[in-house]
Design a protein around this motif. Structure first.
Motif, PDB file in Angstrom:
ATOM      1  N   TYR A 133     -25.494 -33.778  -8.878  1.00  0.00           N
ATOM      2  CA  TYR A 133     -26.781 -33.366  -9.433  1.00  0.00           C
ATOM      3  C   TYR A 133     -26.907 -33.821 -10.890  1.00  0.00           C
ATOM      4  O   TYR A 133     -25.912 -34.094 -11.559  1.00  0.00           O
ATOM      5  N   ILE A 134     -28.160 -33.850 -11.355  1.00  0.00           N
ATOM      6  CA  ILE A 134     -28.445 -34.149 -12.754  1.00  0.00           C
ATOM      7  C   ILE A 134     -29.607 -33.256 -13.199  1.00  0.00           C
ATOM      8  O   ILE A 134     -30.471 -32.895 -12.386  1.00  0.00           O
ATOM      9  N   GLN A 172     -33.027 -36.434   0.786  1.00  0.00           N
ATOM     10  CA  GLN A 172     -34.153 -36.197   1.691  1.00  0.00           C
ATOM     11  C   GLN A 172     -34.079 -34.825   2.365  1.00  0.00           C
ATOM     12  O   GLN A 172     -35.069 -34.359   2.926  1.00  0.00           O
ATOM     13  N   VAL A 173     -32.894 -34.200   2.322  1.00  0.00           N
ATOM     14  CA  VAL A 173     -32.732 -32.848   2.859  1.00  0.00           C
ATOM     15  C   VAL A 173     -32.130 -31.952   1.772  1.00  0.00           C
ATOM     16  O   VAL A 173     -31.264 -31.132   2.021  1.00  0.00           O
ATOM     17  N   ARG A 174     -32.641 -32.115   0.565  1.00  0.00           N
ATOM     18  CA  ARG A 174     -32.057 -31.454  -0.600  1.00  0.00           C
ATOM     19  C   ARG A 174     -32.104 -29.929  -0.508  1.00  0.00           C
ATOM     20  O   ARG A 174     -31.213 -29.247  -1.018  1.00  0.00           O
ATOM     21  N   THR A 175     -33.125 -29.382   0.154  1.00  0.00           N
ATOM     22  CA  THR A 175     -33.205 -27.928   0.249  1.00  0.00           C
ATOM     23  C   THR A 175     -32.107 -27.379   1.154  1.00  0.00           C
ATOM     24  O   THR A 175     -31.598 -26.273   0.926  1.00  0.00           O
ATOM     25  N   THR A 176     -31.737 -28.148   2.171  1.00  0.00           N
ATOM     26  CA  THR A 176     -30.641 -27.733   3.049  1.00  0.00           C
ATOM     27  C   THR A 176     -29.334 -27.736   2.278  1.00  0.00           C
ATOM     28  O   THR A 176     -28.506 -26.826   2.424  1.00  0.00           O
ATOM     29  N   VAL A 177     -29.138 -28.758   1.438  1.00  0.00           N
ATOM     30  CA  VAL A 177     -27.937 -28.809   0.599  1.00  0.00           C
ATOM     31  C   VAL A 177     -27.945 -27.652  -0.390  1.00  0.00           C
ATOM     32  O   VAL A 177     -26.916 -26.997  -0.612  1.00  0.00           O
ATOM     33  N   ALA A 178     -29.107 -27.378  -0.982  1.00  0.00           N
ATOM     34  CA  ALA A 178     -29.209 -26.307  -1.969  1.00  0.00           C
ATOM     35  C   ALA A 178     -28.851 -24.952  -1.360  1.00  0.00           C
ATOM     36  O   ALA A 178     -28.243 -24.101  -2.019  1.00  0.00           O
ATOM     37  N   ASP A 179     -29.193 -24.753  -0.092  1.00  0.00           N
ATOM     38  CA  ASP A 179     -28.838 -23.499   0.569  1.00  0.00           C
ATOM     39  C   ASP A 179     -27.325 -23.332   0.657  1.00  0.00           C
ATOM     40  O   ASP A 179     -26.815 -22.209   0.664  1.00  0.00           O
ATOM     41  N   SER A 182     -26.122 -23.703  -3.742  1.00  0.00           N
ATOM     42  CA  SER A 182     -26.823 -22.829  -4.703  1.00  0.00           C
ATOM     43  C   SER A 182     -26.831 -23.374  -6.132  1.00  0.00           C
ATOM     44  O   SER A 182     -26.351 -22.729  -7.067  1.00  0.00           O
ATOM     45  N   PRO A 183     -27.403 -24.572  -6.357  1.00  0.00           N
ATOM     46  CA  PRO A 183     -27.462 -25.118  -7.708  1.00  0.00           C
ATOM     47  C   PRO A 183     -28.530 -24.408  -8.536  1.00  0.00           C
ATOM     48  O   PRO A 183     -29.494 -23.859  -7.982  1.00  0.00           O
ATOM     49  N   PRO A 184     -28.401 -24.396  -9.864  1.00  0.00           N
ATOM     50  CA  PRO A 184     -29.477 -23.854 -10.711  1.00  0.00           C
ATOM     51  C   PRO A 184     -30.767 -24.645 -10.508  1.00  0.00           C
ATOM     52  O   PRO A 184     -30.739 -25.825 -10.150  1.00  0.00           O
ATOM     53  N   ASP A 185     -31.891 -24.001 -10.743  1.00  0.00           N
ATOM     54  CA  ASP A 185     -33.188 -24.626 -10.493  1.00  0.00           C
ATOM     55  C   ASP A 185     -33.410 -25.894 -11.307  1.00  0.00           C
ATOM     56  O   ASP A 185     -34.172 -26.770 -10.884  1.00  0.00           O
TER      57      ASP A 185
END
Length: 221
Positions: A133-134, A172-179, A182-185
């Motif tokens: 992430y960046i 392309q499936v970043r929300t699935t990875v985020a789940d 749990s990265p900061p917003d």
């Protein structure tokens, strides 16, 4: 393994064994990679390493999502320019032809192409994955720093006898990875990276490189 061998033997592996990657090796690689260069020592990378049951769950969710034809997440950056000019257009086209030819997939075999693409979200069978992430507030120079960091990681993995595959497709499936992580917003997913031991049973075609004269100009006395 010397640096030249690490550079020339590094490739995007798309077939891994299920042999676990020792955690101490991953820690050693990522500790050393922290010395990658970055402007004003910003160190803009934020990496999440996922293995074991959490990675198994993430793979399952991502594969099911893509296989079901769910829409991609809204792009936060463009992977490639909408209009690719020469010589980049030809290089990209040649890569696609070489890759699918090596897999025995014809241009009009859409189902086989879909199966090959879905393998991305199974990490090509790899037992470890890194998600890089960046911060959204950072600029193009910091994205360049991110690339140098990722290259350093991949070369250090080669020094450990490991292989990798960097994959912007995960954005392309970043929300699935985020789940899963749990990265900061404020963080944006740039790419994932599959990590493991290459499966010798998986054949591949080594993609060539442009002649040196096409990309380098020497100016001297």
């Amino acid at each position: 393994m010397d640096v030249y061998e690490a550079v020339t033997s590094r490739r995007a592996v798309r077939g891994f064994t299920d042999e676990p990657v020792p955690m101490d090796v991953l820690e050693r690689v990522l500790s050393a990679a922290s010395w990658a260069p970055s402007g004003s020592n910003l160190q803009p990378w934020r990496s999440y390493v996922v293995t074991g049951a959490p990675l198994t769950r993430l793979k399952k969710l991502a594969v099911e999502r893509v296989a079901a034809g769910a829409p991609w997440d809204d792009r936060e950056f463009e992977m490639y320019p909408r209009e690719m000019k020469s010589p980049y257009r030809e290089r990209r086209s040649a890569f696609g032809k070489e890759r699918y030819s090596a897999l025995g997939i014809t241009r009009d075999d859409w189902e086989a192409r879909q199966r090959a693409a879905i393998a991305n979200w199974d990490c090509f069978g790899a037992p470890a994955a890194l998600f890089c992430y960046i911060d959204r507030d950072l600029g193009r120079p910091q994205w360049a720093d991110l690339g140098m960091y990722l290259q350093t990681v991949m070369l250090l993995l080669r020094a450990e006898g490991l292989h990798s595959c960097p994959q912007m497709a995960w954005s392309q499936v970043r929300t699935t990875v985020a789940d899963a992580v749990s990265p900061p917003d404020e963080l944006m997913l740039f790419c994932g990276m599959s990590i493991g031991y290459a499966d010798p049973a998986v054949t591949y075609l080594r993609t060539g490189r442009a002649p040196l004269d096409d990309t380098v100009m020497f100016i001297a006395d």
